[in-house]
Scaffold this motif. Structure first.
Motif, PDB file in Angstrom:
ATOM      1  N   ASP A   3      38.864  42.306  31.791  1.00 12.43           N
ATOM      2  CA  ASP A   3      40.154  41.653  32.019  1.00 12.43           C
ATOM      3  C   ASP A   3      40.607  41.841  33.467  1.00 12.43           C
ATOM      4  O   ASP A   3      40.095  42.666  34.205  1.00 12.43           O
ATOM      5  CB  ASP A   3      41.215  42.267  31.102  1.00 12.43           C
ATOM      6  CG  ASP A   3      40.940  41.969  29.639  1.00 12.43           C
ATOM      7  OD1 ASP A   3      40.252  40.983  29.351  1.00 12.43           O
ATOM      8  OD2 ASP A   3      41.420  42.734  28.795  1.00 12.43           O
ATOM      9  N   VAL A   4      41.580  41.052  33.835  1.00 14.30           N
ATOM     10  CA  VAL A   4      42.212  41.214  35.139  1.00 14.30           C
ATOM     11  C   VAL A   4      42.958  42.539  35.138  1.00 14.30           C
ATOM     12  O   VAL A   4      43.617  42.906  34.164  1.00 14.30           O
ATOM     13  CB  VAL A   4      43.182  40.042  35.413  1.00 14.30           C
ATOM     14  CG1 VAL A   4      43.967  40.271  36.685  1.00 14.30           C
ATOM     15  CG2 VAL A   4      42.422  38.727  35.468  1.00 14.30           C
ATOM     16  N   ARG A   5      42.825  43.279  36.235  1.00 18.36           N
ATOM     17  CA  ARG A   5      43.446  44.602  36.320  1.00 18.36           C
ATOM     18  C   ARG A   5      44.656  44.552  37.253  1.00 18.36           C
ATOM     19  O   ARG A   5      44.580  43.983  38.350  1.00 18.36           O
ATOM     20  CB  ARG A   5      42.417  45.609  36.838  1.00 18.36           C
ATOM     21  CG  ARG A   5      42.856  47.047  36.758  1.00 18.36           C
ATOM     22  CD  ARG A   5      41.662  47.975  36.960  1.00 18.36           C
ATOM     23  NE  ARG A   5      41.077  47.838  38.268  1.00 18.36           N
ATOM     24  CZ  ARG A   5      41.187  48.752  39.242  1.00 18.36           C
ATOM     25  NH1 ARG A   5      41.844  49.872  39.036  1.00 18.36           N
ATOM     26  NH2 ARG A   5      40.616  48.537  40.411  1.00 18.36           N
ATOM     27  N   ARG A   6      45.756  45.143  36.809  1.00 16.83           N
ATOM     28  CA  ARG A   6      46.971  45.227  37.628  1.00 16.83           C
ATOM     29  C   ARG A   6      46.863  46.456  38.519  1.00 16.83           C
ATOM     30  O   ARG A   6      46.696  47.575  38.052  1.00 16.83           O
ATOM     31  CB  ARG A   6      48.194  45.336  36.721  1.00 16.83           C
ATOM     32  CG  ARG A   6      49.503  45.368  37.471  1.00 16.83           C
ATOM     33  CD  ARG A   6      50.682  45.396  36.474  1.00 16.83           C
ATOM     34  NE  ARG A   6      51.939  45.312  37.145  1.00 16.83           N
ATOM     35  CZ  ARG A   6      52.705  46.360  37.464  1.00 16.83           C
ATOM     36  NH1 ARG A   6      52.340  47.576  37.135  1.00 16.83           N
ATOM     37  NH2 ARG A   6      53.847  46.190  38.098  1.00 16.83           N
ATOM     38  N   ILE A  25      46.706  42.072  41.769  1.00 17.52           N
ATOM     39  CA  ILE A  25      45.697  42.129  40.716  1.00 17.52           C
ATOM     40  C   ILE A  25      44.278  42.186  41.288  1.00 17.52           C
ATOM     41  O   ILE A  25      44.043  41.840  42.454  1.00 17.52           O
ATOM     42  CB  ILE A  25      45.796  40.906  39.774  1.00 17.52           C
ATOM     43  CG1 ILE A  25      45.578  39.607  40.567  1.00 17.52           C
ATOM     44  CG2 ILE A  25      47.128  40.895  39.039  1.00 17.52           C
ATOM     45  CD1 ILE A  25      45.220  38.409  39.715  1.00 17.52           C
ATOM     46  N   GLU A  26      43.365  42.614  40.420  1.00 19.72           N
ATOM     47  CA  GLU A  26      41.941  42.555  40.733  1.00 19.72           C
ATOM     48  C   GLU A  26      41.259  41.783  39.610  1.00 19.72           C
ATOM     49  O   GLU A  26      41.405  42.130  38.434  1.00 19.72           O
ATOM     50  CB  GLU A  26      41.348  43.955  40.853  1.00 19.72           C
ATOM     51  CG  GLU A  26      39.883  43.950  41.246  1.00 19.72           C
ATOM     52  CD  GLU A  26      39.342  45.361  41.395  1.00 19.72           C
ATOM     53  OE1 GLU A  26      39.201  45.803  42.550  1.00 19.72           O
ATOM     54  OE2 GLU A  26      39.096  46.003  40.352  1.00 19.72           O
ATOM     55  N   ARG A  27      40.548  40.739  39.995  1.00 13.63           N
ATOM     56  CA  ARG A  27      39.857  39.892  39.021  1.00 13.63           C
ATOM     57  C   ARG A  27      38.536  40.544  38.607  1.00 13.63           C
ATOM     58  O   ARG A  27      38.058  41.473  39.274  1.00 13.63           O
ATOM     59  CB  ARG A  27      39.613  38.520  39.629  1.00 13.63           C
ATOM     60  CG  ARG A  27      40.892  37.773  39.961  1.00 13.63           C
ATOM     61  CD  ARG A  27      40.592  36.414  40.619  1.00 13.63           C
ATOM     62  NE  ARG A  27      41.808  35.850  41.153  1.00 13.63           N
ATOM     63  CZ  ARG A  27      42.250  36.041  42.403  1.00 13.63           C
ATOM     64  NH1 ARG A  27      41.574  36.775  43.257  1.00 13.63           N
ATOM     65  NH2 ARG A  27      43.380  35.484  42.799  1.00 13.63           N
ATOM     66  N   PRO A  28      37.920  40.037  37.537  1.00 11.24           N
ATOM     67  CA  PRO A  28      36.666  40.624  37.061  1.00 11.24           C
ATOM     68  C   PRO A  28      35.558  40.680  38.118  1.00 11.24           C
ATOM     69  O   PRO A  28      34.723  41.581  38.095  1.00 11.24           O
ATOM     70  CB  PRO A  28      36.257  39.714  35.898  1.00 11.24           C
ATOM     71  CG  PRO A  28      37.549  39.169  35.393  1.00 11.24           C
ATOM     72  CD  PRO A  28      38.413  39.004  36.616  1.00 11.24           C
ATOM     73  N   ASP A  29      35.570  39.735  39.070  1.00  7.17           N
ATOM     74  CA  ASP A  29      34.525  39.734  40.105  1.00  7.17           C
ATOM     75  C   ASP A  29      34.850  40.665  41.271  1.00  7.17           C
ATOM     76  O   ASP A  29      34.107  40.727  42.245  1.00  7.17           O
ATOM     77  CB  ASP A  29      34.273  38.317  40.616  1.00  7.17           C
ATOM     78  CG  ASP A  29      35.434  37.731  41.415  1.00  7.17           C
ATOM     79  OD1 ASP A  29      36.491  38.403  41.573  1.00  7.17           O
ATOM     80  OD2 ASP A  29      35.302  36.574  41.876  1.00  7.17           O
ATOM     81  N   SER A  31      37.481  40.400  43.304  1.00  7.18           N
ATOM     82  CA  SER A  31      38.398  39.794  44.269  1.00  7.18           C
ATOM     83  C   SER A  31      39.838  40.123  43.867  1.00  7.18           C
ATOM     84  O   SER A  31      40.138  40.372  42.708  1.00  7.18           O
ATOM     85  CB  SER A  31      38.180  38.280  44.352  1.00  7.18           C
ATOM     86  OG  SER A  31      38.487  37.658  43.122  1.00  7.18           O
ATOM     87  N   ARG A  32      40.694  40.141  44.872  1.00  6.34           N
ATOM     88  CA  ARG A  32      42.091  40.498  44.646  1.00  6.34           C
ATOM     89  C   ARG A  32      43.001  39.304  44.869  1.00  6.34           C
ATOM     90  O   ARG A  32      42.645  38.348  45.542  1.00  6.34           O
ATOM     91  CB  ARG A  32      42.492  41.655  45.551  1.00  6.34           C
ATOM     92  CG  ARG A  32      41.771  42.927  45.176  1.00  6.34           C
ATOM     93  CD  ARG A  32      42.266  44.101  45.938  1.00  6.34           C
ATOM     94  NE  ARG A  32      41.587  45.295  45.449  1.00  6.34           N
ATOM     95  CZ  ARG A  32      41.980  46.505  45.727  1.00  6.34           C
ATOM     96  NH1 ARG A  32      43.030  46.716  46.518  1.00  6.34           N
ATOM     97  NH2 ARG A  32      41.323  47.538  45.263  1.00  6.34           N
ATOM     98  N   TYR A  35      49.846  37.743  41.219  1.00  4.66           N
ATOM     99  CA  TYR A  35      50.213  36.988  40.016  1.00  4.66           C
ATOM    100  C   TYR A  35      51.700  37.162  39.807  1.00  4.66           C
ATOM    101  O   TYR A  35      52.189  38.286  39.755  1.00  4.66           O
ATOM    102  CB  TYR A  35      49.440  37.510  38.799  1.00  4.66           C
ATOM    103  CG  TYR A  35      49.257  36.468  37.725  1.00  4.66           C
ATOM    104  CD1 TYR A  35      48.031  35.887  37.502  1.00  4.66           C
ATOM    105  CD2 TYR A  35      50.329  36.032  36.944  1.00  4.66           C
ATOM    106  CE1 TYR A  35      47.845  34.912  36.531  1.00  4.66           C
ATOM    107  CE2 TYR A  35      50.166  35.063  35.977  1.00  4.66           C
ATOM    108  CZ  TYR A  35      48.920  34.510  35.770  1.00  4.66           C
ATOM    109  OH  TYR A  35      48.749  33.550  34.820  1.00  4.66           O
TER     110      TYR A  35
END
Length: 180
Positions: A3-6, A25-29, A31-32, A35
């Motif tokens: 999941d996307v991490r806060r 946020i930090e996306r699964p890949d 990248s930041r 949101y």
């Protein structure tokens, strides 16, 4: 995939009804990004049903600049949380003056899960007794009217009822009465 991490966040605006926060946020890949999230208290939608039809309320809705029919709905003041059934009874009486001997919970939905944390519970109110309403100042122009169910369906189909919460609540109602 995870999941996307806060990573962090801050409130950029708030008032008595809502707050808006911007989260890093930090996306699964990896990248930041940011949101924006609107935090509002959960609310209820009540479908007051009797004699083969529903009681609706109509009021001016400032964001869309027009009057709109919908099912009674709302939350507790001051962004407080509350028992959904108690909130449903309160909103029904406040907006319509009706009291329900029976409340049946149909489900729980996300209000706008792409931008808000807000959710809502949907109830059908039956065995209704009329009384005096106790509308809030923001509801002073509200009016109430009973419509046969066929008219409510037509109003949804014809774009007279455009409130997404009311349309979704009615869909839950139809599914709950579907005998297939």
């Amino acid at each position: 995939m995870s999941d996307v991490r806060r990573l962090g966040g801050r409130v950029v605006y708030e008032n008595a009804w809502m707050s808006v926060r911007e989260d890093e946020i930090e996306r699964p890949d990896g990248s930041r990004g940011v949101y924006g999230v609107i935090d509002k208290p959960d609310f209820v939608v009540v479908l007051p049903f009797e004699n083969g039809g529903f009681h609706l309320v109509e009021e001016y809705r400032y964001p869309v600049e027009r009057r709109s029919w919908n099912f009674p709905q709302g939350s507790l003041p001051g962004r407080r949380a509350g028992d959904p059934e108690e909130v449903a009874r309160r909103e029904l009486a406040e907006e319509t003056g009706l009291r329900a001997a029976t409340l049946t919970r149909l489900g729980r939905l996300d209000a706008a899960h792409g931008m808000s944390s807000q959710r809502y519970a949907v109830f059908v109110a039956t065995d209704l007794t009329a009384g005096e309403h106790a509308r809030e100042p923001e509801e002073q122009d509200m009016r109430q009217q009973w419509f046969p169910e066929a008219d409510v369906r037509r109003m949804i189909r014809d774009g007279v009822i455009t409130d997404d919460s009311s349309v979704a609540a009615y869909a839950l109602y139809v599914l709950s009465t579907d005998e297939t």
